[in-house]
Design a protein around this motif. Structure first.
Motif, PDB file in Angstrom:
ATOM      1  N   LEU A   1       0.828  -1.215   0.000  1.00  7.51           N
ATOM      2  CA  LEU A   1       0.000   0.000   0.000  1.00  7.51           C
ATOM      3  C   LEU A   1       0.857   1.257   0.000  1.00  7.51           C
ATOM      4  CD1 LEU A   1      -2.771   1.361   0.222  1.00  7.51           C
ATOM      5  CD2 LEU A   1      -2.646   1.066   2.712  1.00  7.51           C
TER       6      LEU A   1
ATOM      7  N   TYR B   1      -6.182   5.506   0.045  1.00 11.35           N
ATOM      8  CA  TYR B   1      -5.137   5.211   1.034  1.00 11.35           C
ATOM      9  C   TYR B   1      -5.718   5.171   2.443  1.00 11.35           C
ATOM     10  CZ  TYR B   1      -1.081   5.784   4.041  1.00 11.35           C
ATOM     11  OH  TYR B   1      -0.155   5.626   5.027  1.00 11.35           O
TER      12      TYR B   1
ATOM     13  N   LEU C   1      -7.925   2.013   2.939  1.00  9.56           N
ATOM     14  CA  LEU C   1      -7.175   0.773   3.091  1.00  9.56           C
ATOM     15  C   LEU C   1      -6.313   0.772   4.358  1.00  9.56           C
ATOM     16  CD1 LEU C   1      -6.092   0.088  -0.606  1.00  9.56           C
ATOM     17  CD2 LEU C   1      -7.933  -0.996   0.708  1.00  9.56           C
TER      18      LEU C   1
ATOM     19  N   ARG D   1       0.912   4.112  -2.878  1.00  8.92           N
ATOM     20  CA  ARG D   1       0.606   5.508  -2.574  1.00  8.92           C
ATOM     21  C   ARG D   1       1.680   6.436  -3.121  1.00  8.92           C
ATOM     22  NH1 ARG D   1       0.938   8.626   3.245  1.00  8.92           N
ATOM     23  NH2 ARG D   1      -0.220  10.503   2.615  1.00  8.92           N
TER      24      ARG D   1
END
Length: 389
Positions: free
Chosen positions: A166, A194, A197, A170
């Protein structure tokens, strides 16, 4: 309610708060390492909740306050989580690494917020530290995922790998935007996805922590049922299970198993003369002397009272008799100190050999018991072996 960054931050903060309370009150009272780890993780979640609530009301506060205090709370929470996980797993805690990473992140974020404001670089710097934090957690979990009773470690391991993925997504997405963002509160699909999650990570990690704690409790209960609390060797149940496994392996390899039944001679006189506390200390020294004579593949367990059983795989009759004699001699040569008096202890040993086609270890145990009876009637402090099946 509009799904924006402030709303998501508020939801994430509320979720972290609830999870913190669940972890704190969902564990049994106690002072063991695993409970301390869960309580520390609960504290980390409270800090994460504080950071999320600051972000949720960021439009009403000073942006600099949100950045500095929000990151302080979140980075401290990350450091505490590193230590908490290692507490639960009973690993080296790595306080220094956790604190050093948190300090480096805070200094970098502060500089890129005040000294040289650059949101993209700040995110990149913070993300690199978070990746290091996740790698420390992965290192603590590594190697445990393949075992059948450690599924919680698999969940946590994947949670931290997904956290790294992640962060990579990002940063790559921010670099590809045509108009650079200046804040995590700025309206953008990158920020919304973002925050959505990243809000799942505390949930997955907390579930993983609880499952991990449950697995630890199950293993402790399993061991408690099979370990003699005084001597630390396995008990009758443990011996039954271990001997069945050992016998099955021996049949496959067509090898024999040696069984020694060891009984301390006139042990009741020690308890009667000196008391059970000193008697227990003698038993501990007796077990230590037996263990020193064994190979890594041999196994010793307590049958009851002052009687112990040794299982020795892949031995012939001569090897078994030699092992029994070494044990007998070592105990005879090691005087015990009881109440400032020197006291000699001897043992009688009955031996039996499980043949390659043996199906019942209890039958072998009965032969060893008969041999022990012969040793006692022969004057004690000697070894006798069963004549056959």
């Amino acid at each position: 309610m509009q799904l924006n960054t402030e709303t998501l931050a508020l939801i994430n903060g509320g979720q972290a708060l609830v999870l913190a309370l669940m972890l704190w009150f969902g564990t049994s009272n106690g002072s063991n390492q695993a409970v301390k780890g869960l309580r520390l993780r609960a504290g980390a979640l409270l800090l994460e909740a504080g950071g999320d609530f600051l972000l949720a009301f960021g439009t009403q506060l000073s942006p600099l306050l949100v950045v500095l205090f929000g990151n302080t709370l979140n980075l401290t929470a990350q450091a505490l989580t590193i230590v908490a996980l290692r507490m639960v797993l009973n690993r080296r805690l790595r306080w220094r690494e956790a604190i050093a990473l948190g300090a480096a992140a805070w200094i970098g974020v502060t500089y890129l917020s005040i000294g040289h404001p650059d949101y993209t670089l700040r995110v990149l710097w913070g993300s690199s530290i978070l990746v290091c934090n996740s790698l420390l957690n992965i290192a603590a979990l590594w190697g445990g995922c393949g075992k059948r009773d450690t599924r919680a470690q698999c969940l946590l391991l994947w949670t931290y790998w997904l956290a790294i993925a992640l962060l990579v997504w990002r940063n790559m997405s921010l670099l590809m935007l045509s108009t650079p963002l200046q804040s995590i509160l700025a309206p953008s699909y990158v920020n919304v996805i973002y925050l959505f999650l990243v809000g799942l990570q505390p949930l997955l990690a907390s579930v993983g922590f609880l499952l991990l704690y449950n697995e630890i409790l199950q293993r402790e209960l399993f061991d408690l049922a099979r370990i003699d609390p005084l001597t630390g060797v396995i008990n009758r149940l443990g011996l039954v299970e271990a001997s069945a496994v050992m016998l099955a392996k021996a049949r496959l390899k067509k090898e024999s198993i040696g069984v020694l039944l060891i009984d301390a001679d006139h042990f009741k006189s020690i308890n009667d003369r000196f008391g059970h506390d000193d008697g227990d200390r003698v038993l501990l020294e007796l077990v230590a002397n037996i263990r020193r004579m064994l190979r890594a593949s041999d196994l010793v367990g307590r049958v009851g009272g002052e009687e112990f059983l040794v299982l020795s795989p892949s031995v012939k009759e001569a090897d078994l008799l030699a092992l029994a004699e070494r044990i007998r001699s070592a105990i005879e040569r090691a005087p015990f100190r009881i109440a400032n008096e020197s006291y000699s202890l001897t043992v009688s040993i009955g031996a039996a050999l499980a043949d390659t086609d043996e199906l019942d270890m209890m039958a072998v145990r009965r032969r060893a018991d008969a041999a022990l009876y012969e040793a006692k009637h022969a004057g004690r402090n000697c070894v006798r072996i069963s004549s056959g099946s």
